[in-house]
Design a protein around this motif. Structure first.
Motif, PDB file in Angstrom:
ATOM      1  N   MET A 257      31.218  36.657  64.591  1.00  0.00           N
ATOM      2  CA  MET A 257      30.604  36.449  65.902  1.00  0.00           C
ATOM      3  C   MET A 257      31.635  36.588  67.011  1.00  0.00           C
ATOM      4  N   PRO A 283      22.575  30.492  59.005  1.00  0.00           N
ATOM      5  CA  PRO A 283      21.175  30.705  59.416  1.00  0.00           C
ATOM      6  C   PRO A 283      21.031  31.525  60.689  1.00  0.00           C
ATOM      7  N   GLU A 284      21.992  31.392  61.592  1.00  0.00           N
ATOM      8  CA  GLU A 284      21.826  32.091  62.853  1.00  0.00           C
ATOM      9  C   GLU A 284      22.385  33.518  62.832  1.00  0.00           C
ATOM     10  N   GLU A 286      21.253  36.032  61.350  1.00  0.00           N
ATOM     11  CA  GLU A 286      20.147  36.975  61.473  1.00  0.00           C
ATOM     12  C   GLU A 286      19.699  37.112  62.917  1.00  0.00           C
ATOM     13  N   PHE A 287      19.999  36.109  63.735  1.00  0.00           N
ATOM     14  CA  PHE A 287      19.454  36.097  65.085  1.00  0.00           C
ATOM     15  C   PHE A 287      20.532  36.208  66.152  1.00  0.00           C
ATOM     16  N   GLN A 288      21.621  36.846  65.804  1.00  0.00           N
ATOM     17  CA  GLN A 288      22.581  37.205  66.826  1.00  0.00           C
ATOM     18  C   GLN A 288      21.994  38.339  67.665  1.00  0.00           C
ATOM     19  N   MET A 289      22.587  38.575  68.830  1.00  0.00           N
ATOM     20  CA  MET A 289      22.039  39.608  69.700  1.00  0.00           C
ATOM     21  C   MET A 289      22.096  40.959  69.000  1.00  0.00           C
ATOM     22  N   VAL A 290      23.123  41.160  68.201  1.00  0.00           N
ATOM     23  CA  VAL A 290      23.065  42.228  67.217  1.00  0.00           C
ATOM     24  C   VAL A 290      23.056  41.533  65.855  1.00  0.00           C
ATOM     25  N   PRO A 291      21.931  41.534  65.196  1.00  0.00           N
ATOM     26  CA  PRO A 291      21.831  40.796  63.930  1.00  0.00           C
ATOM     27  C   PRO A 291      22.903  41.237  62.947  1.00  0.00           C
TER      28      PRO A 291
ATOM     29  N   ALA B 229      17.356  28.960  64.783  1.00  0.00           N
ATOM     30  CA  ALA B 229      17.482  30.210  65.519  1.00  0.00           C
ATOM     31  C   ALA B 229      16.227  31.052  65.320  1.00  0.00           C
ATOM     32  N   MET B 257      20.209  30.977  70.739  1.00  0.00           N
ATOM     33  CA  MET B 257      20.690  32.220  70.141  1.00  0.00           C
ATOM     34  C   MET B 257      19.518  33.095  69.714  1.00  0.00           C
ATOM     35  N   GLY B 258      18.548  32.483  69.078  1.00  0.00           N
ATOM     36  CA  GLY B 258      17.376  33.239  68.660  1.00  0.00           C
ATOM     37  C   GLY B 258      16.668  33.848  69.857  1.00  0.00           C
ATOM     38  N   MET B 260      18.045  34.667  72.713  1.00  0.00           N
ATOM     39  CA  MET B 260      18.849  35.791  73.229  1.00  0.00           C
ATOM     40  C   MET B 260      18.665  37.023  72.356  1.00  0.00           C
ATOM     41  N   CYS B 261      18.539  36.787  71.060  1.00  0.00           N
ATOM     42  CA  CYS B 261      18.305  37.896  70.150  1.00  0.00           C
ATOM     43  C   CYS B 261      16.996  38.597  70.482  1.00  0.00           C
ATOM     44  N   ALA B 264      17.297  40.483  73.773  1.00  0.00           N
ATOM     45  CA  ALA B 264      18.078  41.715  73.624  1.00  0.00           C
ATOM     46  C   ALA B 264      17.226  42.783  72.943  1.00  0.00           C
ATOM     47  N   PHE B 287      31.348  32.082  72.003  1.00  0.00           N
ATOM     48  CA  PHE B 287      31.716  33.419  71.543  1.00  0.00           C
ATOM     49  C   PHE B 287      30.522  34.240  71.096  1.00  0.00           C
ATOM     50  N   GLN B 288      29.373  33.939  71.692  1.00  0.00           N
ATOM     51  CA  GLN B 288      28.235  34.836  71.507  1.00  0.00           C
ATOM     52  C   GLN B 288      28.490  36.116  72.291  1.00  0.00           C
ATOM     53  N   MET B 289      27.743  37.147  71.975  1.00  0.00           N
ATOM     54  CA  MET B 289      27.986  38.414  72.671  1.00  0.00           C
ATOM     55  C   MET B 289      27.780  38.236  74.163  1.00  0.00           C
TER      56      MET B 289
END
Lengths: 347, 347
Positions: A257, A283-284, A286-291, B229, B257-258, B260-261, B264, B287-289
């Motif tokens: 991340m 768990p999160e 999968e739900f990053q802004m770019v999974p 998320a 986070m979810g 934001m995903c 996006a 440190f999220q995008m």
DNA sequence: TTGTGAGGAGCGAAGACCACT
DNA sequence: TAGTGGTCTTCGCTCCTCACA
């Protein structure tokens, strides 16, 4: 002052015996499921237990049985996802086997703190200890442990006789991740490793290195983080500056991340410019802004194996298994993709 | 047949006494720091303890003292950051006060499982119980608890006499987040709430609602998630479709986070189209995008307060404090910003 | 004999009480 | 009379021995 009594406000076994009109020993037999008690008496005893709200006194039982049924867990970095979830699955595994955990989470990772924590656990009467700490720290020997068996999945501990080491074959995950990136067409793969003191970090790194070697690819220098997103970010800023890094395997999802954050900040697209693969499948992820593409592991299996072997040692049996088949799975999401076709010249 | 003994392989207090040439009672006095022991004898006893590797037997001590010094913690959702970190800080707080934790983490959240877990804790001789569960689940009474005191920061528990409730004023965080978004110029703020069974979720929601009310803004419908998320993502997909949602306050960072995903994925920019504020400040939020604006809380203070009051109840003192001043801080990062100027033209 | 139960010892440490200085 | 330190009992429970059907 204080009442201080944990349970059953002074109702003891002999009280149960008296209300039923039997001996204390008979009540004991009923509670422990021993034979030689008529069903009718058993029923009456159980009814009296319920009625009086009797609860056995653990201390008395532990005293006479010479057993505490307590297993110590020594953990560091419990603020991280991996260590924390391992502690909870250890707790679950312990309870299933009739044990309970005594937790000692170290605030700082120093050999001195570790000794103190071990002393604390032994003082609490633990019958075995699980080490969830980087094994470079573990400067222990049988004298310090007082003969108590230990178990770990973080690698062999020197100078300890009764120990069980579970090899969770983390390297396999490193191989999966690296091979995935090579298969996508990347020339080579960079690695954001975890701290080299951690066995898990070394193994994941090794899986990466061996895969590159087998494919005959050039191996970039290893970049070492500390499992944190922050360290991933800091290392990521270095990586973002060079355009020959098109694929990166991070030793855990949080470092991944941080890396993605740094790449985004530098204006590099994921996976267009750089592919990223993590490890753990938090768990999160999968739900990053770019999974995040990552490696999923069934940590619970490892914890159960660690506990099984430790319990075997405690109970004097030879531990059955030392190698456990861990299911590791590559989960492909959007953070990994083929490299951009290289034009003949750089930008 | 295992040895099974927890510590000191059979070295007991009498052994120490014999090697020094004093009575067992004198050794006991030295260990407990009781008076009436000459310094010279004390030194010799301590030396013998060290030499023999003697360790007091916890069970014997617990039996005679009628104290276990064990506090039970009932936790659910330990895979989440919040509950997990609270357990560890409770452990830390307990150790500081000379107590240890007995952990019971519930795999499922049902009243029946909860009863079973309480029974388990009481059987282990806990002197008090901390509830880290949504309080709608807590169907307990003094009979079930056997008079053991309880403490919690998740809200009042009915039908229990000896309890301490720490009000951690979560609403304040909700106010901070919402006001921040209003101050940036947003017309109103949407809310991705946590599950309404959780007191924390309700309070954060309340802080949001009251801030909107005070500012005279229209209140959009509450969207309820489950802290994950994934739930943030699912709700986020709904939000992403409507362009009147320019600011969202999520009840925790993972839901954020979810969200934001989802945003996006829908091609909406953060904070250009939508501003997002989370809650908790998990380590990777920074440190999220798009680094996440969030509410930072010192959870450790709450845990210490919970434990202090519980220990006070256990020891028969009146609990000192029930309201604890929690430091909540808005951490502004890049996920929040002013709304885009509306094309129709503002006044 | 074979169940079925009672009685007594003792696990390890701490407290009440007593006996020396 | 203080300060020391020893003796005996107790906590609640389980195992061993023995008595009775």
């Amino acid at each position: 002052m204080g009442t201080g009594r944990g349970a059953g406000r002074g109702v003891v076994m002999v009280d149960v015996a008296r209300t039923v009109g039997v001996s204390q020993k008979t009540v004991s037999r009923v509670i422990n499921g021993a034979p030689h008690v008529r069903p009718e008496i058993r029923a009456r005893v159980l009814a009296a237990i319920e009625e009086l709200g009797y609860r056995p006194n653990v201390a008395a039982r532990a005293l006479v049985m010479q057993r505490t049924h307590v297993i110590g867990v020594l953990a560091v970095a419990t603020s991280l996802f991996g260590p924390a979830s391992r502690v909870f699955s250890l707790e679950h595994a312990a309870r299933q086997r009739g044990y309970e955990l005594a937790l000692a989470s170290l605030p700082e990772v120093s050999p001195d703190e570790l000794r103190r924590a071990i002393h604390g656990l032994l003082a609490r009467g633990v019958e075995g200890i699980v080490f969830e700490v980087p094994n470079h720290l573990i400067e222990v020997d049988d004298a310090l442990l007082g003969g108590v068996p230990v178990a770990t999945s973080v690698g062999q501990i020197p100078h300890v006789a009764r120990q069980a080491v579970i090899d969770s074959s983390q390297a396999e995950g490193g191989r999966l991740a690296t091979q995935h990136l090579l298969d996508l067409g990347h020339q080579t793969v960079w690695h954001l490793a975890g701290p080299p003191e951690w066995d898990a970090a070394r193994e994941r790194c090794e899986g990466w290195a061996s895969t590159l070697a087998k494919a005959g690819r050039q191996r970039p220098p290893v970049l070492y983080g500390d499992w944190s997103a922050r360290s991933g970010y800091q290392l990521g800023r270095q990586l973002a500056e060079r355009d020959d890094a098109t694929a990166v395997f991070a030793a855990n999802d949080h470092q991944a991340m941080g890396l993605m954050c740094a790449l985004a900040e530098a204006g590099r697209s994921i996976p267009g410019d750089v592919s990223v693969v993590g490890f753990d499948d938090v768990p999160e992820a999968e739900f990053q802004m770019v999974p995040l593409t990552t490696i999923r592991t069934d940590e619970a299996i490892i914890s159960h194996a660690v506990l099984s072997t430790l319990v075997a040692l405690i109970e004097g049996r030879e531990p059955a298994l030392e190698q456990v088949e861990v299911h590791r799975e590559l989960v492909v999401r959007r953070s990994s993709g083929p490299p951009r076709p290289t034009p003949s010249g750089p930008p």
